[in-house]
Write a protein that holds these residues in place. Structure first.
Motif, PDB file in Angstrom:
ATOM      1  N   ILE A  44       4.090  11.010   0.157  1.00 47.68           N
ATOM      2  CA  ILE A  44       3.230  12.042  -0.425  1.00 47.68           C
ATOM      3  C   ILE A  44       2.905  11.651  -1.864  1.00 47.68           C
ATOM      4  N   CYS A  45       1.617  11.676  -2.186  1.00 47.01           N
ATOM      5  CA  CYS A  45       1.181  11.275  -3.524  1.00 47.01           C
ATOM      6  C   CYS A  45       1.458  12.388  -4.541  1.00 47.01           C
ATOM      7  N   SER A  46       1.348  12.046  -5.801  1.00 53.39           N
ATOM      8  CA  SER A  46       1.636  13.006  -6.867  1.00 53.39           C
ATOM      9  C   SER A  46       0.657  14.173  -6.861  1.00 53.39           C
ATOM     10  N   ASN A  47      -0.606  13.931  -6.523  1.00 51.76           N
ATOM     11  CA  ASN A  47      -1.579  15.028  -6.469  1.00 51.76           C
ATOM     12  C   ASN A  47      -1.225  16.036  -5.390  1.00 51.76           C
ATOM     13  N   CYS A  48      -0.848  15.550  -4.220  1.00 50.64           N
ATOM     14  CA  CYS A  48      -0.474  16.461  -3.128  1.00 50.64           C
ATOM     15  C   CYS A  48       0.826  17.190  -3.447  1.00 50.64           C
ATOM     16  N   LYS A  49       1.788  16.499  -4.052  1.00 54.34           N
ATOM     17  CA  LYS A  49       3.043  17.176  -4.437  1.00 54.34           C
ATOM     18  C   LYS A  49       2.753  18.294  -5.419  1.00 54.34           C
ATOM     19  N   ARG A  50       1.872  18.018  -6.375  1.00 52.53           N
ATOM     20  CA  ARG A  50       1.530  19.022  -7.388  1.00 52.53           C
ATOM     21  C   ARG A  50       0.818  20.210  -6.728  1.00 52.53           C
ATOM     22  N   ALA A  51      -0.108  19.941  -5.807  1.00 47.35           N
ATOM     23  CA  ALA A  51      -0.833  21.008  -5.114  1.00 47.35           C
ATOM     24  C   ALA A  51       0.108  21.871  -4.288  1.00 47.35           C
ATOM     25  N   ILE A  52       1.037  21.240  -3.592  1.00 47.78           N
ATOM     26  CA  ILE A  52       2.010  21.986  -2.791  1.00 47.78           C
ATOM     27  C   ILE A  52       2.882  22.843  -3.689  1.00 47.78           C
ATOM     28  N   HIS A  74       0.847  -1.184   0.000  1.00 45.93           N
ATOM     29  CA  HIS A  74       0.000   0.000   0.000  1.00 45.93           C
ATOM     30  C   HIS A  74       0.889   1.242   0.000  1.00 45.93           C
ATOM     31  N   LEU A  75       0.531   2.187  -0.843  1.00 44.70           N
ATOM     32  CA  LEU A  75       1.201   3.488  -0.886  1.00 44.70           C
ATOM     33  C   LEU A  75       0.226   4.474  -0.245  1.00 44.70           C
ATOM     34  N   ILE A  76       0.568   4.975   0.930  1.00 47.41           N
ATOM     35  CA  ILE A  76      -0.352   5.779   1.726  1.00 47.41           C
ATOM     36  C   ILE A  76       0.165   7.209   1.817  1.00 47.41           C
ATOM     37  N   CYS A  77      -0.664   8.148   1.352  1.00 45.01           N
ATOM     38  CA  CYS A  77      -0.280   9.558   1.390  1.00 45.01           C
ATOM     39  C   CYS A  77      -0.551  10.128   2.771  1.00 45.01           C
ATOM     40  N   LYS A  78       0.455  10.723   3.381  1.00 46.00           N
ATOM     41  CA  LYS A  78       0.331  11.304   4.719  1.00 46.00           C
ATOM     42  C   LYS A  78      -0.409  12.642   4.696  1.00 46.00           C
ATOM     43  N   TYR A  79      -0.646  13.207   3.501  1.00 40.18           N
ATOM     44  CA  TYR A  79      -1.332  14.490   3.405  1.00 40.18           C
ATOM     45  C   TYR A  79      -2.836  14.315   3.213  1.00 40.18           C
TER      46      TYR A  79
END
Length: 61
Positions: free
Chosen positions: A46-54, A4-9
């Protein structure tokens, strides 16, 4: 076997499957004479969506 790849954000959970994971479990079985019935493998980050948002929020500051 999967991980499982779990995003902490955002808390999203994605499953990751690889034949290499199965090979690794078989290696453990053989090396330690241990029959694995079940296992969990979790990666937190951190997932790619959260990295992009940040990244987008930082570039607008």
């Amino acid at each position: 076997m999967h991980a499982h790849l779990i995003c902490k954000y955002c808390g999203s959970i994605n499953e990751y499957y690889s034949p290499d994971l199965v090979k690794y479990i078989k290696m453990i079985d053989k090396k330690y004479d241990f029959d694995v019935y079940y296992g969990e493998l979790n990666f937190y980050g951190i997932c790619s969506n959260c990295k992009r948002a940040i990244k987008n929020n930082l570039s607008t500051v």
